[in-house]
Design a protein around this motif. Structure first.
Motif, PDB file in Angstrom:
ATOM      1  N   GLN A  61      27.823  -9.388 -16.495  1.00  0.00           N
ATOM      2  CA  GLN A  61      28.337  -9.374 -15.120  1.00  0.00           C
ATOM      3  C   GLN A  61      28.053  -8.032 -14.463  1.00  0.00           C
ATOM      4  O   GLN A  61      27.681  -7.964 -13.286  1.00  0.00           O
ATOM      5  CB  GLN A  61      29.843  -9.643 -15.126  1.00  0.00           C
ATOM      6  CG  GLN A  61      30.466  -9.650 -13.740  1.00  0.00           C
ATOM      7  CD  GLN A  61      31.993  -9.691 -13.773  1.00  0.00           C
ATOM      8  OE1 GLN A  61      32.610  -9.577 -14.841  1.00  0.00           O
ATOM      9  NE2 GLN A  61      32.621  -9.840 -12.616  1.00  0.00           N
ATOM     10  N   MET A  62      28.203  -6.937 -15.221  1.00  0.00           N
ATOM     11  CA  MET A  62      27.984  -5.602 -14.672  1.00  0.00           C
ATOM     12  C   MET A  62      26.522  -5.397 -14.268  1.00  0.00           C
ATOM     13  O   MET A  62      26.232  -4.926 -13.157  1.00  0.00           O
ATOM     14  CB  MET A  62      28.388  -4.541 -15.696  1.00  0.00           C
ATOM     15  CG  MET A  62      28.221  -3.106 -15.199  1.00  0.00           C
ATOM     16  SD  MET A  62      28.345  -1.885 -16.525  1.00  0.00           S
ATOM     17  CE  MET A  62      26.812  -2.196 -17.414  1.00  0.00           C
ATOM     18  N   PHE A  63      25.591  -5.761 -15.143  1.00  0.00           N
ATOM     19  CA  PHE A  63      24.173  -5.557 -14.825  1.00  0.00           C
ATOM     20  C   PHE A  63      23.719  -6.476 -13.689  1.00  0.00           C
ATOM     21  O   PHE A  63      22.862  -6.107 -12.891  1.00  0.00           O
ATOM     22  CB  PHE A  63      23.311  -5.752 -16.070  1.00  0.00           C
ATOM     23  CG  PHE A  63      23.309  -4.561 -16.989  1.00  0.00           C
ATOM     24  CD1 PHE A  63      22.644  -3.399 -16.624  1.00  0.00           C
ATOM     25  CD2 PHE A  63      23.981  -4.583 -18.200  1.00  0.00           C
ATOM     26  CE1 PHE A  63      22.641  -2.277 -17.456  1.00  0.00           C
ATOM     27  CE2 PHE A  63      23.981  -3.476 -19.035  1.00  0.00           C
ATOM     28  CZ  PHE A  63      23.318  -2.314 -18.655  1.00  0.00           C
ATOM     29  N   GLU A  64      24.311  -7.651 -13.601  1.00  0.00           N
ATOM     30  CA  GLU A  64      24.010  -8.545 -12.479  1.00  0.00           C
ATOM     31  C   GLU A  64      24.502  -7.918 -11.171  1.00  0.00           C
ATOM     32  O   GLU A  64      23.817  -7.967 -10.144  1.00  0.00           O
ATOM     33  CB  GLU A  64      24.682  -9.906 -12.704  1.00  0.00           C
ATOM     34  CG  GLU A  64      24.353 -10.925 -11.630  1.00  0.00           C
ATOM     35  CD  GLU A  64      25.012 -12.275 -11.899  1.00  0.00           C
ATOM     36  OE1 GLU A  64      25.139 -13.085 -10.957  1.00  0.00           O
ATOM     37  OE2 GLU A  64      25.418 -12.525 -13.058  1.00  0.00           O
ATOM     38  N   PHE A  65      25.693  -7.314 -11.233  1.00  0.00           N
ATOM     39  CA  PHE A  65      26.249  -6.631 -10.063  1.00  0.00           C
ATOM     40  C   PHE A  65      25.351  -5.459  -9.648  1.00  0.00           C
ATOM     41  O   PHE A  65      25.089  -5.249  -8.460  1.00  0.00           O
ATOM     42  CB  PHE A  65      27.654  -6.114 -10.390  1.00  0.00           C
ATOM     43  CG  PHE A  65      28.181  -5.105  -9.410  1.00  0.00           C
ATOM     44  CD1 PHE A  65      28.700  -5.488  -8.183  1.00  0.00           C
ATOM     45  CD2 PHE A  65      28.165  -3.746  -9.710  1.00  0.00           C
ATOM     46  CE1 PHE A  65      29.178  -4.558  -7.273  1.00  0.00           C
ATOM     47  CE2 PHE A  65      28.637  -2.803  -8.815  1.00  0.00           C
ATOM     48  CZ  PHE A  65      29.152  -3.214  -7.596  1.00  0.00           C
ATOM     49  N   ILE A  66      24.858  -4.709 -10.637  1.00  0.00           N
ATOM     50  CA  ILE A  66      23.999  -3.549 -10.347  1.00  0.00           C
ATOM     51  C   ILE A  66      22.725  -3.990  -9.639  1.00  0.00           C
ATOM     52  O   ILE A  66      22.306  -3.382  -8.648  1.00  0.00           O
ATOM     53  CB  ILE A  66      23.670  -2.785 -11.644  1.00  0.00           C
ATOM     54  CG1 ILE A  66      24.926  -2.086 -12.172  1.00  0.00           C
ATOM     55  CG2 ILE A  66      22.554  -1.764 -11.408  1.00  0.00           C
ATOM     56  CD1 ILE A  66      24.752  -1.459 -13.544  1.00  0.00           C
ATOM     57  N   ASP A  67      22.116  -5.053 -10.127  1.00  0.00           N
ATOM     58  CA  ASP A  67      20.885  -5.554  -9.493  1.00  0.00           C
ATOM     59  C   ASP A  67      21.161  -6.008  -8.064  1.00  0.00           C
ATOM     60  O   ASP A  67      20.406  -5.682  -7.135  1.00  0.00           O
ATOM     61  CB  ASP A  67      20.305  -6.713 -10.302  1.00  0.00           C
ATOM     62  CG  ASP A  67      19.713  -6.266 -11.628  1.00  0.00           C
ATOM     63  OD1 ASP A  67      19.410  -5.060 -11.753  1.00  0.00           O
ATOM     64  OD2 ASP A  67      19.567  -7.103 -12.538  1.00  0.00           O
ATOM     65  N   GLU A  68      22.251  -6.749  -7.885  1.00  0.00           N
ATOM     66  CA  GLU A  68      22.595  -7.264  -6.560  1.00  0.00           C
ATOM     67  C   GLU A  68      22.925  -6.122  -5.607  1.00  0.00           C
ATOM     68  O   GLU A  68      22.473  -6.099  -4.454  1.00  0.00           O
ATOM     69  CB  GLU A  68      23.785  -8.220  -6.667  1.00  0.00           C
ATOM     70  CG  GLU A  68      24.195  -8.844  -5.343  1.00  0.00           C
ATOM     71  CD  GLU A  68      25.400  -9.753  -5.486  1.00  0.00           C
ATOM     72  OE1 GLU A  68      25.925 -10.205  -4.451  1.00  0.00           O
ATOM     73  OE2 GLU A  68      25.829 -10.014  -6.638  1.00  0.00           O
ATOM     74  N   TYR A  69      23.699  -5.157  -6.096  1.00  0.00           N
ATOM     75  CA  TYR A  69      24.102  -4.018  -5.266  1.00  0.00           C
ATOM     76  C   TYR A  69      22.882  -3.205  -4.834  1.00  0.00           C
ATOM     77  O   TYR A  69      22.765  -2.808  -3.675  1.00  0.00           O
ATOM     78  CB  TYR A  69      25.072  -3.136  -6.052  1.00  0.00           C
ATOM     79  CG  TYR A  69      25.550  -1.911  -5.305  1.00  0.00           C
ATOM     80  CD1 TYR A  69      26.684  -1.966  -4.508  1.00  0.00           C
ATOM     81  CD2 TYR A  69      24.866  -0.704  -5.397  1.00  0.00           C
ATOM     82  CE1 TYR A  69      27.134  -0.844  -3.825  1.00  0.00           C
ATOM     83  CE2 TYR A  69      25.298   0.417  -4.709  1.00  0.00           C
ATOM     84  CZ  TYR A  69      26.435   0.341  -3.934  1.00  0.00           C
ATOM     85  OH  TYR A  69      26.866   1.456  -3.247  1.00  0.00           O
ATOM     86  N   SER A  70      21.975  -2.950  -5.748  1.00  0.00           N
ATOM     87  CA  SER A  70      20.782  -2.154  -5.444  1.00  0.00           C
ATOM     88  C   SER A  70      19.920  -2.842  -4.393  1.00  0.00           C
ATOM     89  O   SER A  70      19.372  -2.191  -3.496  1.00  0.00           O
ATOM     90  CB  SER A  70      19.972  -1.904  -6.717  1.00  0.00           C
ATOM     91  OG  SER A  70      20.747  -1.185  -7.668  1.00  0.00           O
ATOM     92  N   LYS A  71      19.789  -4.165  -4.489  1.00  0.00           N
ATOM     93  CA  LYS A  71      19.022  -4.910  -3.494  1.00  0.00           C
ATOM     94  C   LYS A  71      19.701  -4.852  -2.130  1.00  0.00           C
ATOM     95  O   LYS A  71      19.037  -4.662  -1.100  1.00  0.00           O
ATOM     96  CB  LYS A  71      18.851  -6.357  -3.944  1.00  0.00           C
ATOM     97  CG  LYS A  71      17.935  -6.533  -5.143  1.00  0.00           C
ATOM     98  CD  LYS A  71      17.909  -7.974  -5.617  1.00  0.00           C
ATOM     99  CE  LYS A  71      17.058  -8.124  -6.875  1.00  0.00           C
ATOM    100  NZ  LYS A  71      17.106  -9.520  -7.410  1.00  0.00           N
ATOM    101  N   LEU A  72      21.024  -5.028  -2.116  1.00  0.00           N
ATOM    102  CA  LEU A  72      21.776  -4.980  -0.858  1.00  0.00           C
ATOM    103  C   LEU A  72      21.652  -3.619  -0.192  1.00  0.00           C
ATOM    104  O   LEU A  72      21.496  -3.522   1.029  1.00  0.00           O
ATOM    105  CB  LEU A  72      23.257  -5.299  -1.110  1.00  0.00           C
ATOM    106  CG  LEU A  72      23.608  -6.752  -1.402  1.00  0.00           C
ATOM    107  CD1 LEU A  72      25.069  -6.867  -1.822  1.00  0.00           C
ATOM    108  CD2 LEU A  72      23.346  -7.633  -0.187  1.00  0.00           C
ATOM    109  N   LEU A  73      21.707  -2.568  -1.009  1.00  0.00           N
ATOM    110  CA  LEU A  73      21.619  -1.211  -0.473  1.00  0.00           C
ATOM    111  C   LEU A  73      20.245  -0.969   0.147  1.00  0.00           C
ATOM    112  O   LEU A  73      20.139  -0.377   1.229  1.00  0.00           O
ATOM    113  CB  LEU A  73      21.886  -0.186  -1.580  1.00  0.00           C
ATOM    114  CG  LEU A  73      22.082   1.261  -1.138  1.00  0.00           C
ATOM    115  CD1 LEU A  73      23.254   1.391  -0.189  1.00  0.00           C
ATOM    116  CD2 LEU A  73      22.285   2.167  -2.352  1.00  0.00           C
TER     117      LEU A  73
END
Length: 646
Positions: free
Chosen positions: A535-547
């Motif tokens: 869940q954490m690494f999925e969040f990191i990928d999603e957050y980085s794309k959003l940023l």
């Protein structure tokens, strides 16, 4: 074209426009306009030095534009003799646009520009330079990186160190400091001086200058070449400077050279809004102005046309805590009280939830998202908020570049520990954290990719301490694998010893370890509720794309505005939300001296006075599980509000 040629051209231009002036109007009809007594005095001032101390929302831009108009249309000053200086290109263009809108039909050749553009124009004309001689930021960073490598200076946070070095080099030049008397905050003294000298030599060799060099060269030129100085003085008989409180020493010294001996120096500023100390800005220059320019007339613009009464009262109560300032009284012109609320939250998560609900409620009440702003002290603070805004589908614009926290070396190292615990045996991952903290395992022992721990252990069989460290490492990985991300982070920091490694790393390089601690604390607040590494690494990928997407969208300036206290200066919104108003954030924990604390107070004051009608100040009690005290600035604001009720 020589400076003298430009002067001849301006004389011809003035003759044409002088006739236009007389035929259009002879006087600015001040009696038909609503100006305060202070504004009227400033507008009608012609010769000699004047300093206008202009508080927030006091109409200083309108005053400057009207004064230019008055000089031309009432005092008979040639528009070509007027130079108006702002601190940013955007501000200069806005000032020029406002003035042209005021004098429709009259194409007055008043010169508007920044300090840098004016200084560069002078040296470019004198030395016949081209724009290609100016080094880009990227070129300069690469040069410094190369010099650091040749000096065997290694940093995991290399980009941050390079940014700091560039800033410090600017301070040396802008403050006119002998580099041998400057003490770097990031590098050993001699190391910084060598780096400074080598960069100067390399730039000279390739024929490049930076923005700070423009000022140094201009100052040297005007001091050594009296003939050029006299030409400049004849060309610019009336010089006006906006945001004067942001001047650094060399800018002020050049300004003094250019304005003499007529001393038609007209400066507008507010010492309470000087927030660029890291660029060399010195608010005390406003105090010096009266000494350096005898017979200076001082005008105070104390009417606040922006903020409602309670916002003006609360912000005035905060800034009154500064001692080195002009004593002034600000009065709100508004007939409304407005709103000032101190909002207490349990932690960052509750703060964000309350803030987002507040934003949505105001939007439903008819206040557009673009008229609402979230202001914070540092650009690392709104990371969790950005993700929540996306979840709530609230449009927003990040006005400052917000670094991706997952790109920071401290977070990357922690993530590598977690990856290995999840089964990543790649040699590259293992090498990145092999000796963080030191395990005395030499890189030469790692042959295979992926790593074979049994073979590695066998190769080190004659080094008991290294084998023992490897066994401890593998045991830690097995424990981490069974944990959730948040406790795993704490285990890596404390039990594995990564925090201790960061402290030692910082000490060896004269860095502040607390900055790395803050980054990991911020990371911890982002993963505190996550149940798995996946869940954490999925969040990191999603957050980085959003940023990345949001950084591109930020150019549109749509949605709720997210910006630092520094970037908020000069802007205004119907609703302002100041987050994380706690001690250690504002004032920032690095601020120790009285002058540093006073600048922090000015930043908070600037943030408060961006609000027209509503101001909300959020104070979380816990950050990363650690108790925090309310900011002393909030205490002062609260006291000022209580005094209003008595």
């Amino acid at each position: 074209m020589m400076l003298s040629d430009i002067k001849c051209y301006s004389d011809v231009v003035f003759q044409v426009h002088a006739d236009q002036v007389r035929s259009i109007r002879n006087v600015v009809e001040l009696t038909n306009m609503k100006f305060s007594e202070g504004q009227s005095s400033a507008i009608m001032h012609v010769d000699g030095p004047m300093m206008v101390v202009a508080g927030p929302g006091s109409g200083k831009t309108a005053t400057i534009c009207r004064r230019i108009q008055y000089l031309i249309e009432s005092a008979g000053v040639s528009p070509a003799d007027i130079l108006v200086i702002s601190f940013t290109r955007a501000a200069a263009l806005e000032m020029e646009s406002r003035f042209k809108g005021l004098t429709k039909g009259c194409d007055y050749p008043v010169r508007f520009g920044t300090f840098h553009s004016i200084f560069f124009w002078i040296i470019k004309t004198a030395y016949n330079l081209g724009n290609s001689c100016v080094i880009t930021e990227d070129e300069k960073r690469k040069m410094i990186d190369k010099i650091m490598s040749s000096m065997h200076l290694t940093y995991d946070n290399k980009e941050d160190v390079i940014s700091s070095v560039i800033s410090q080099i600017g301070i040396v030049k802008c403050d006119m400091i002998d580099v041998n008397h400057y003490y770097s905050k990031d590098l050993p003294e001699e190391t910084f001086r060598i780096l400074y000298s080598r960069l100067a030599e390399d730039m000279q060799r390739i024929g490049k200058i930076d923005f700070d060099d423009m000022m140094v060269m201009c100052y040297d030129l005007l001091v050594k070449r009296k003939d050029i100085l006299e030409q400049c003085r004849r060309l610019f008989k009336y010089i006006m400077v906006d945001e004067f409180q942001d001047s650094n020493r060399i800018q002020y010294e050049i300004f003094k050279l250019l304005t003499g001996p007529l001393n038609n120096a007209f400066v507008v500023g507010d010492d309470d809004q000087s927030v660029y100390g890291f660029r060399g800005a010195k608010p005390e220059i406003m105090q010096r102005f009266k000494t350096d320019f005898p017979n200076t007339k001082v005008v105070f613009l104390g009417e606040n046309y922006r903020c409602d009464r309670l916002i003006t009262k609360a912000s005035s109560g905060v800034i009154a805590g500064n001692k080195k300032r002009f004593d002034k009284k600000l009065i709100s012109v508004s007939s409304e009280d407005g709103t000032v609320k101190i909002v207490k939250a349990k932690d960052i998560q509750e703060e964000n939830n309350m803030l987002l609900e507040n934003i949505r409620e105001h939007y439903k009440m008819g206040i557009p998202y673009e008229c609402q702003a979230v202001i914070y002290r540092t650009n690392i603070q709104p990371r969790r908020l950005v993700y929540k805004l996306n979840q709530y589908n609230i449009p927003y614009t990040i006005n400052d570049t917000m670094p991706n926290i997952f790109d920071h070396f401290a977070v990357r190292n922690v993530l590598d520990y977690m990856r290995i615990a999840m089964g990543d045996n790649s040699r590259a991952t293992f090498l990145r954290i092999l000796n963080k903290p030191s395990r005395y395992i030499a890189r030469d022992y790692l042959y295979e990719d992926p790593v074979d721990y049994d073979k590695l252990r066998w190769r080190m069989r004659d080094k008991d301490y290294a084998v023992e460290n490897l066994d401890k490492f593998m045991s830690d990985m097995k424990l981490i694998k069974k944990m959730r991300p948040y406790p795993a982070l704490n285990f890596i920091r404390k039990s594995v010893g990564y925090d201790d490694y960061l402290v030692k790393y910082a000490e060896e390089r004269q860095l502040d370890a607390s900055e790395f601690e803050d980054i990991l604390d911020e990371f911890s607040t982002m993963i505190i509720d996550m149940t798995s590494f996946g869940q954490m690494f999925e969040f990191i990928d999603e957050y980085s794309k959003l940023l990345a997407i949001q950084q591109e969208k930020s150019k549109t300036k749509k949605g709720v505005q997210l910006l630092t206290m520094h970037s908020s200066k000069g802007l205004e919104y119907d609703c302002v939300y100041i987050i994380d108003a706690i001690d250690g954030v504002t004032p920032y924990k690095k601020a120790k001296s009285q002058s540093e604390i006073e600048e922090e107070r000015r930043m908070f004051y600037v943030a408060m006075t961006r609000a027209r009608h509503e101001l909300y100040i959020y104070t979380p009690k816990l950050v990363a599980g650690k108790p925090k005290d309310i900011s002393p600035f909030v205490v002062a604001a609260t006291k000022a509000l209580l005094d209003c009720e008595e």
